[in-house]
Scaffold this motif. Structure first.
Motif, PDB file in Angstrom:
ATOM      1  N   SER A 168       2.848  -6.659   8.958  1.00 17.65           N
ATOM      2  CA  SER A 168       3.393  -7.995   8.754  1.00 17.65           C
ATOM      3  C   SER A 168       3.433  -8.206   7.249  1.00 17.65           C
ATOM      4  O   SER A 168       2.378  -8.357   6.615  1.00 17.65           O
TER       5      SER A 168
ATOM      6  N   SER B 219      10.301 -13.544   2.869  1.00 17.98           N
ATOM      7  CA  SER B 219      10.440 -13.730   4.313  1.00 17.98           C
ATOM      8  C   SER B 219       9.419 -12.859   5.013  1.00 17.98           C
ATOM      9  O   SER B 219       9.128 -11.746   4.568  1.00 17.98           O
ATOM     10  N   ARG B 220       8.875 -13.388   6.080  1.00 16.32           N
ATOM     11  CA  ARG B 220       7.979 -12.560   6.889  1.00 16.32           C
ATOM     12  C   ARG B 220       8.791 -11.436   7.530  1.00 16.32           C
ATOM     13  O   ARG B 220       9.855 -11.671   8.124  1.00 16.32           O
ATOM     14  N   PHE B 221       8.290 -10.213   7.404  1.00 12.62           N
ATOM     15  CA  PHE B 221       8.935  -9.058   8.022  1.00 12.62           C
ATOM     16  C   PHE B 221       7.881  -8.264   8.774  1.00 12.62           C
ATOM     17  O   PHE B 221       6.941  -7.736   8.177  1.00 12.62           O
ATOM     18  N   ASP B 222       8.007  -8.225  10.093  1.00 14.12           N
ATOM     19  CA  ASP B 222       7.085  -7.468  10.933  1.00 14.12           C
ATOM     20  C   ASP B 222       7.765  -6.181  11.392  1.00 14.12           C
ATOM     21  O   ASP B 222       8.976  -6.153  11.654  1.00 14.12           O
TER      22      ASP B 222
ATOM     23  N   TYR C 123      11.521  -4.539  14.904  1.00 13.90           N
ATOM     24  CA  TYR C 123      11.226  -5.406  13.763  1.00 13.90           C
ATOM     25  C   TYR C 123      11.484  -6.863  14.117  1.00 13.90           C
ATOM     26  O   TYR C 123      12.191  -7.177  15.092  1.00 13.90           O
ATOM     27  N   ALA C 124      10.893  -7.743  13.317  1.00 15.56           N
ATOM     28  CA  ALA C 124      11.091  -9.184  13.458  1.00 15.56           C
ATOM     29  C   ALA C 124      11.098  -9.796  12.067  1.00 15.56           C
ATOM     30  O   ALA C 124      10.283  -9.426  11.208  1.00 15.56           O
ATOM     31  N   ILE C 125      12.018 -10.755  11.818  1.00 14.08           N
ATOM     32  CA  ILE C 125      12.189 -11.354  10.489  1.00 14.08           C
ATOM     33  C   ILE C 125      12.121 -12.873  10.601  1.00 14.08           C
ATOM     34  O   ILE C 125      12.689 -13.475  11.528  1.00 14.08           O
ATOM     35  N   GLY C 126      11.429 -13.495   9.651  1.00 13.77           N
ATOM     36  CA  GLY C 126      11.330 -14.949   9.593  1.00 13.77           C
ATOM     37  C   GLY C 126      12.247 -15.550   8.553  1.00 13.77           C
ATOM     38  O   GLY C 126      12.920 -14.836   7.795  1.00 13.77           O
TER      39      GLY C 126
ATOM     40  N   THR D 170       9.266 -15.781  13.673  1.00 14.74           N
ATOM     41  CA  THR D 170      10.201 -14.676  13.419  1.00 14.74           C
ATOM     42  C   THR D 170      11.353 -14.766  14.418  1.00 14.74           C
ATOM     43  O   THR D 170      11.362 -14.077  15.449  1.00 14.74           O
TER      44      THR D 170
ATOM     45  N   TYR E 204      14.411 -13.767  14.179  1.00 15.46           N
ATOM     46  CA  TYR E 204      15.385 -12.668  14.165  1.00 15.46           C
ATOM     47  C   TYR E 204      14.692 -11.368  14.596  1.00 15.46           C
ATOM     48  O   TYR E 204      13.817 -10.854  13.893  1.00 15.46           O
ATOM     49  N   LEU E 205      15.082 -10.859  15.758  1.00 16.28           N
ATOM     50  CA  LEU E 205      14.398  -9.714  16.353  1.00 16.28           C
ATOM     51  C   LEU E 205      15.309  -8.500  16.420  1.00 16.28           C
ATOM     52  O   LEU E 205      16.514  -8.616  16.646  1.00 16.28           O
TER      53      LEU E 205
END
Length: 507
Positions: A336, A352-355, A397-400, A418, A420-421
């Motif tokens: 994360s 931006s959060r990027f998982d 991945y997942a983006i905030g 997040t 955007y998946l």
């Protein structure tokens, strides 16, 4: 450059080597006593008859090292630039990673991967990703983000184009050079070593290294290594938790040698200080305080790796050796991240959060035969080899949404969502498969009492890469499927006979 002609396949060269050796063999007279040679044990990391190259006085650098399919080559016989750093150098540096150790090499600079904490080695200005570092000659076996130095007996740095010598790196990097890491082996002397310490920020460290040899002639060697690093680093609120365990085995029999390695490593970072993107500003601002951490407190990076290799070498006939090696790795990663991108010279930045969730499975191997023959008064060292690499990567991945901070006065936020998946984070699907195959032939010819060495060779490389859509694992387009031929021609001329000065001793 010399002209040369090569046999069409590695099989043809192998047959030629075996036939030549058989023709040179002498049959003992009837009644002659048959005695088996004694087994001499030396610290060998690659199951080879020659073992590792000897170290210079001081013990930190060796006289030579592995030069791809050419095997272990003395630096005075090699047309390539390479340095082999020994285990003593690794111990003396007290480094925490391979990157720390290579800071001493003038041709290598350290960097990071794109958006993560993977070590990247810049050799002669070109990137070599840690995915493309070799372990005992095999690509992709070691953990991809970080390698514990406690695993290693030697670090071999090769400078220059290496596609012929090692085959194409599976990750596509390594234009400026290559790195090969050698595992530890049990030496002739029993070893029990325990190390503990405390570093800046209260970061604690403990390691144990145990080696023993067994058997009537000490033919079986066992070496066990374990290490743990845990606590806050010199950067405020940044915690590292690294653990590793590895076992190295080797057996030296009459006419054959075996070795195997198995290891586990975890690499956990909490609130790791991220890299900063600067492409949006015209001038770079002043660097923040070295201990300042502008990471988000919820950011982390975790990696678990299980890996292993096995290698065998067999004396087929006099001066003819065949070998086989195989390895593999299983990886689980989760991250994360919140990497800031500067918006002005005052330190304001957006992130931006990027998982990311990743699973990876790798299998790799090589087969080869090497022999020495004399034809028309010329010494030939002939090599034929095959190598293969299979990689399957699963990602999601997942983006905030974008948020604001400042690298001088960080703004900590609650964990954002997040929306955007890409794929399913709890069950990543296949996104990439890579398959590499290559065949290589080489001949090193020695003239004028070994003062003139000519090497000629060729490698045929096949690369197939397939991409798949996130979540569905449906192939996203046509596969990349290409082949290329890489030739080699080199000359070494020794103007003077190299001799050690009086009183000089090798370690």
């Amino acid at each position: 450059m010399p002209t040369f002609r090569l046999a069409p396949t590695p099989v043809a060269l192998a047959v030629f080597l075996l036939a030549s050796a058989a023709a040179q063999a002498q049959t003992p007279a009837a009644g002659d006593a048959q005695t088996m040679p004694s087994v001499v044990i030396s610290a060998s990391a690659d199951a080879s008859a020659e073992g590792l190259s000897r170290a210079y006085a001081g013990g930190q650098v060796a006289r030579g090292g592995r030069i791809g399919i050419l095997g272990s080559v003395d630096m005075m016989d090699s047309p390539f630039g390479a340095t082999s750093y020994t285990q003593q150098f690794i111990s003396d540096q007290q480094a925490r990673s391979v990157g720390d150790l290579l800071q001493s090499d003038p041709a290598v600079r350290m960097s990071r991967g794109f958006g993560n904490f993977q070590e990247v080695y810049m050799i002669r200005g070109f990137a070599l990703d840690s995915d493309d570092v070799a372990y005992n000659g095999l690509y992709g076996v070691l953990p991809r983000q970080y390698v514990s130095p406690e695993l290693l007996e030697r670090i071999e740095v090769f400078r220059g184009a290496s596609a012929f010598l090692n085959g194409a790196a599976p990750g596509g990097s390594g234009v400026g050079g290559a790195i090969n890491l050698m595992p530890k082996r049990a030496g002739n002397t029993p070893l029990t070593e325990v190390t503990v310490g405390v570093e800046t920020g209260g970061h604690s460290y403990a390691a144990i290294d145990v080696a023993r040899r067994y058997g009537e002639q000490q033919e079986l060697g066992v070496r066990v290594n374990a290490a743990k690093r845990q606590g806050e680093t010199g950067i405020e609120h940044e915690d590292h938790d690294v653990g590793m365990f590895a076992v190295g085995l080797d057996y030296r029999g009459r006419g054959f040698r075996l070795s195997a390695d198995a290891g586990y490593q975890n690499f956990d970072l909490d609130a790791p200080r991220p890299s900063v993107a600067t492409s949006s500003v015209a001038a770079l601002p002043s660097a923040p305080d070295a201990s300042r951490n502008f990471a988000q407190p919820w950011s982390f990076s975790k990696e678990r790796d299980v890996f292993g290799t096995a290698r065998a070498e067999y004396d087929v006939a006099k001066d003819v050796v065949a070998w086989a090696a195989f390895g593999g790795r299983k990886t689980h990663e989760s991250n994360s991240l919140a990497n800031p991108a500067l918006s002005d010279v005052n330190g304001n930045a957006a992130f931006s959060r990027f998982d990311n969730a990743r699973k990876q499975g790798i299998r790799t191997g090589e087969l080869g035969v090497r022999g020495k023959v004399r034809l028309a008064g010329v010494k030939h060292t002939l090599v034929a080899s095959w190598s293969g690499h299979w990689n399957e990567a699963k990602n999601a991945y997942a983006i905030g949404d974008a948020l604001n901070t400042n690298i001088y006065a960080p703004v900590n936020t609650a964990i954002p969502g997040t929306p955007y998946l890409g794929g399913v984070m709890s069950d990543p699907r296949v996104t990439q498969k890579t398959i590499l195959n290559s065949y290589a032939l080489a001949d090193t010819m020695a003239f004028l009492d070994d003062t003139l060495l000519l090497t000629a060779g060729v490698r045929r490389q096949q690369i197939k890469d397939i991409g798949y859509a996130y979540g569905t694992a449906v192939q996203s387009g046509p596969a990349y499927d290409e082949s290329a031929t890489t030739p080699l021609a080199s000359i070494v001329f020794k103007a003077n006979k190299c001799q050690d000065p009086p009183g000089y001793k090798h370690v």
